[in-house]
Design a protein around this motif. Structure first.
Motif, PDB file in Angstrom:
ATOM      1  N   ALA A 107       1.009  -1.110   0.043  1.00 33.42           N
ATOM      2  CA  ALA A 107       0.111  -0.126  -0.016  1.00 33.42           C
ATOM      3  C   ALA A 107       0.607   1.172   0.019  1.00 33.42           C
ATOM      4  N   GLU A 108       1.736   1.240   0.739  1.00 30.21           N
ATOM      5  CA  GLU A 108       2.893   2.566   0.971  1.00 30.21           C
ATOM      6  C   GLU A 108       3.394   2.693  -0.396  1.00 30.21           C
ATOM      7  N   VAL A 133      -1.200  19.129 -11.289  1.00 36.14           N
ATOM      8  CA  VAL A 133      -2.032  19.285 -10.333  1.00 36.14           C
ATOM      9  C   VAL A 133      -2.373  18.122  -9.526  1.00 36.14           C
ATOM     10  N   SER A 134      -2.747  17.178 -10.220  1.00 36.42           N
ATOM     11  CA  SER A 134      -3.119  15.677  -9.970  1.00 36.42           C
ATOM     12  C   SER A 134      -1.857  15.045  -9.446  1.00 36.42           C
ATOM     13  N   ALA A 135      -1.033  15.188  -9.908  1.00 38.67           N
ATOM     14  CA  ALA A 135       0.416  14.651  -9.421  1.00 38.67           C
ATOM     15  C   ALA A 135       0.554  15.215  -7.800  1.00 38.67           C
ATOM     16  N   ILE A 136       0.550  16.492  -7.941  1.00 42.40           N
ATOM     17  CA  ILE A 136       0.697  17.203  -6.249  1.00 42.40           C
ATOM     18  C   ILE A 136      -0.401  16.622  -5.247  1.00 42.40           C
ATOM     19  N   ALA A 137      -1.366  16.322  -5.848  1.00 43.44           N
ATOM     20  CA  ALA A 137      -2.338  15.889  -5.055  1.00 43.44           C
ATOM     21  C   ALA A 137      -2.216  14.422  -4.495  1.00 43.44           C
ATOM     22  N   SER A 138      -1.669  13.887  -5.199  1.00 46.86           N
ATOM     23  CA  SER A 138      -1.290  12.360  -5.067  1.00 46.86           C
ATOM     24  C   SER A 138      -0.171  12.297  -4.105  1.00 46.86           C
ATOM     25  N   PHE A 139       0.913  12.939  -4.316  1.00 46.42           N
ATOM     26  CA  PHE A 139       2.183  13.063  -3.381  1.00 46.42           C
ATOM     27  C   PHE A 139       1.730  13.648  -2.127  1.00 46.42           C
ATOM     28  N   GLN A 140       0.756  14.495  -2.152  1.00 46.77           N
ATOM     29  CA  GLN A 140       0.415  15.290  -0.887  1.00 46.77           C
ATOM     30  C   GLN A 140      -0.498  14.145  -0.073  1.00 46.77           C
ATOM     31  N   GLU A 141      -1.554  13.369  -0.893  1.00 47.79           N
ATOM     32  CA  GLU A 141      -1.994  12.422  -0.171  1.00 47.79           C
ATOM     33  C   GLU A 141      -1.144  11.236   0.451  1.00 47.79           C
ATOM     34  N   PHE A 142       0.028  10.838  -0.311  1.00 45.59           N
ATOM     35  CA  PHE A 142       0.822   9.902   0.181  1.00 45.59           C
ATOM     36  C   PHE A 142       1.292  10.267   1.422  1.00 45.59           C
ATOM     37  N   LEU A 143       1.789  11.401   1.528  1.00 46.43           N
ATOM     38  CA  LEU A 143       2.302  11.898   2.728  1.00 46.43           C
ATOM     39  C   LEU A 143       1.527  12.150   3.937  1.00 46.43           C
ATOM     40  N   ASP A 144       0.240  12.373   3.773  1.00 44.14           N
ATOM     41  CA  ASP A 144      -0.844  12.430   4.724  1.00 44.14           C
ATOM     42  C   ASP A 144      -1.024  10.981   5.166  1.00 44.14           C
ATOM     43  N   LEU A 145      -1.017  10.223   4.418  1.00 48.78           N
ATOM     44  CA  LEU A 145      -1.277   8.725   4.747  1.00 48.78           C
ATOM     45  C   LEU A 145      -0.167   8.133   5.377  1.00 48.78           C
ATOM     46  N   PHE A 146       1.097   8.270   5.045  1.00 48.81           N
ATOM     47  CA  PHE A 146       2.389   7.788   5.495  1.00 48.81           C
ATOM     48  C   PHE A 146       3.360   8.787   5.777  1.00 48.81           C
ATOM     49  N   PRO A 147       2.763   9.504   6.909  1.00 47.59           N
ATOM     50  CA  PRO A 147       3.974  10.689   7.207  1.00 47.59           C
ATOM     51  C   PRO A 147       5.396  10.383   7.492  1.00 47.59           C
ATOM     52  N   ALA A 149       7.002   7.685   6.102  1.00 48.02           N
ATOM     53  CA  ALA A 149       7.336   6.761   5.045  1.00 48.02           C
ATOM     54  C   ALA A 149       9.094   6.846   4.349  1.00 48.02           C
ATOM     55  N   LYS A 150       9.329   5.742   4.071  1.00 51.48           N
ATOM     56  CA  LYS A 150      10.849   5.777   3.710  1.00 51.48           C
ATOM     57  C   LYS A 150      11.216   6.734   2.545  1.00 51.48           C
ATOM     58  N   LEU A 151      10.170   6.834   1.573  1.00 54.11           N
ATOM     59  CA  LEU A 151      10.055   7.710   0.615  1.00 54.11           C
ATOM     60  C   LEU A 151       9.456   9.093   0.866  1.00 54.11           C
ATOM     61  N   LYS A 152       9.325   9.348   1.874  1.00 56.78           N
ATOM     62  CA  LYS A 152       9.010  10.701   2.242  1.00 56.78           C
ATOM     63  C   LYS A 152       9.792  11.787   1.591  1.00 56.78           C
ATOM     64  N   ASN A 153      10.989  11.863   1.768  1.00 54.77           N
ATOM     65  CA  ASN A 153      11.902  13.042   0.952  1.00 54.77           C
ATOM     66  C   ASN A 153      11.874  12.839  -0.539  1.00 54.77           C
ATOM     67  N   ARG A 158       9.868  15.660  -5.139  1.00 55.44           N
ATOM     68  CA  ARG A 158       8.844  15.754  -6.187  1.00 55.44           C
ATOM     69  C   ARG A 158       7.761  17.001  -6.143  1.00 55.44           C
ATOM     70  N   LEU A 159       7.324  17.281  -5.095  1.00 57.87           N
ATOM     71  CA  LEU A 159       6.449  18.264  -4.855  1.00 57.87           C
ATOM     72  C   LEU A 159       6.767  19.703  -5.187  1.00 57.87           C
ATOM     73  N   PHE A 160       8.327  19.817  -4.912  1.00 57.12           N
ATOM     74  CA  PHE A 160       9.121  20.895  -5.076  1.00 57.12           C
ATOM     75  C   PHE A 160       9.101  21.180  -6.681  1.00 57.12           C
ATOM     76  N   GLU A 161       9.622  20.098  -7.203  1.00 54.74           N
ATOM     77  CA  GLU A 161       9.545  19.940  -8.868  1.00 54.74           C
ATOM     78  C   GLU A 161       8.285  20.443  -9.552  1.00 54.74           C
ATOM     79  N   LEU A 162       7.260  19.915  -9.096  1.00 56.87           N
ATOM     80  CA  LEU A 162       5.874  19.923  -9.771  1.00 56.87           C
ATOM     81  C   LEU A 162       5.518  21.418  -9.274  1.00 56.87           C
TER      82      LEU A 162
END
Length: 282
Positions: A107-108, A133-147, A149-153, A158-162
């Protein structure tokens, strides 16, 4: 043995090998043994034969629904699509995994790769940025669900790039308005291009206060306000020159070492001449 004969024999061997592989795959594909097909699909996946894996897994995720291998099959399908460059299909498959197995083994990772797949679909900044915009929302949701996470950084980077893509999109829009300048053919709802440039740039400054392109927007606001004053009708002329002068001083205060400082000082000198004349006439 001549080189021609050697080449001919090599060609025959390669053809036989590929024919044998194709024959083997067809046999697996037509097999009714679900476990056999599943193990073969896994083998294809780990050997990087993603097209074959995808073909088998598309069927297996339906056949295996409700079994213990179902979620791994869906995750492998999504990852195979991602690794083969079919990012849109991968994004949908990863989303499906997260929705079907929110607490699943993968899941993560699946949640992260929804954003990553969408990231790979994003166009260059001049084009429509709906995918961004969709990619930003998806990464934000990932960080909310898995604060934690190993892939947090990685997600944050990616959010900065987007976000940079969105900022550049706004900069291109503001620059276009400025370049159009006095042209009124595109101003169907009133106003003019310099006003549109100012609004676009000022909104970007509010929305992205820490952007590295902040100075670029400030330059466009300053130049647009001066051009707006230069082309104003008499009743608005003095007020707009005063506004342009204030903007130039604000620019110098915020960016004292800017390469555009001489331009700001040139604008200030002209604004002072106009406002001084206007005040003496009144």
């Amino acid at each position: 043995m001549s080189m021609k004969k050697l080449f001919f024999i090599s060609t025959i061997c390669v053809a036989l090998l590929f024919g044998s592989c194709a024959s083997e795959f067809n046999a697996v594909y037509k097999s009714t043994d679900t476990n056999y097909r599943y193990e073969y699909a896994k083998e294809c996946f780990f050997k990087g034969k993603y097209t074959r894996a995808i073909t088998l897994l598309n069927d297996l995720i339906v056949v295996q629904k409700g079994t213990e291998n179902a979620q791994e099959s869906l995750y492998m399908l999504a990852m195979a699509q991602y690794k083969s460059g079919d990012y849109e299909s991968a994004a949908q498959a990863f989303k499906r995994y997260v929705q079907s197995y929110p607490k699943g083994k993968y899941a993560e990772l699946a949640s992260y790769y929804v954003g990553e797949s969408l990231f790979m679909c994003t166009p260059e900044p001049r084009l429509d940025q709906s995918q961004t915009v969709s990619a930003i929302a998806s990464f934000q949701e990932f960080l909310d669900l898995f604060p934690d996470a190993k892939l947090k950084n990685s997600a944050q980077n990616r959010l900065f790039e987007l976000q940079d893509k969105l900022v550049k999109k706004e900069l291109y829009s503001a620059q276009l308005y400025y370049d159009l300048g006095p042209y009124f053919g595109n101003c169907t709802s009133g106003g003019n291009n310099y006003e549109a440039c100012i609004i676009t740039a000022e909104n970007a400054l509010k929305d992205y206060p820490y952007s590295s392109l902040r100075e670029n927007f400030a330059v466009l606001v300053m130049k647009s306000k001066f051009e707006l004053a230069e082309q104003s009708v008499e009743e608005k002329r003095l007020e707009r020159y005063q506004d342009a002068e204030d903007e130039c001083y604000g620019f110098i205060n915020e960016y004292p070492d800017s390469k555009q400082r001489p331009l700001a000082e040139k604008f200030i000198k002209k604004c002072k001449e106009v406002t001084k004349t206007g005040e003496s006439n009144s």
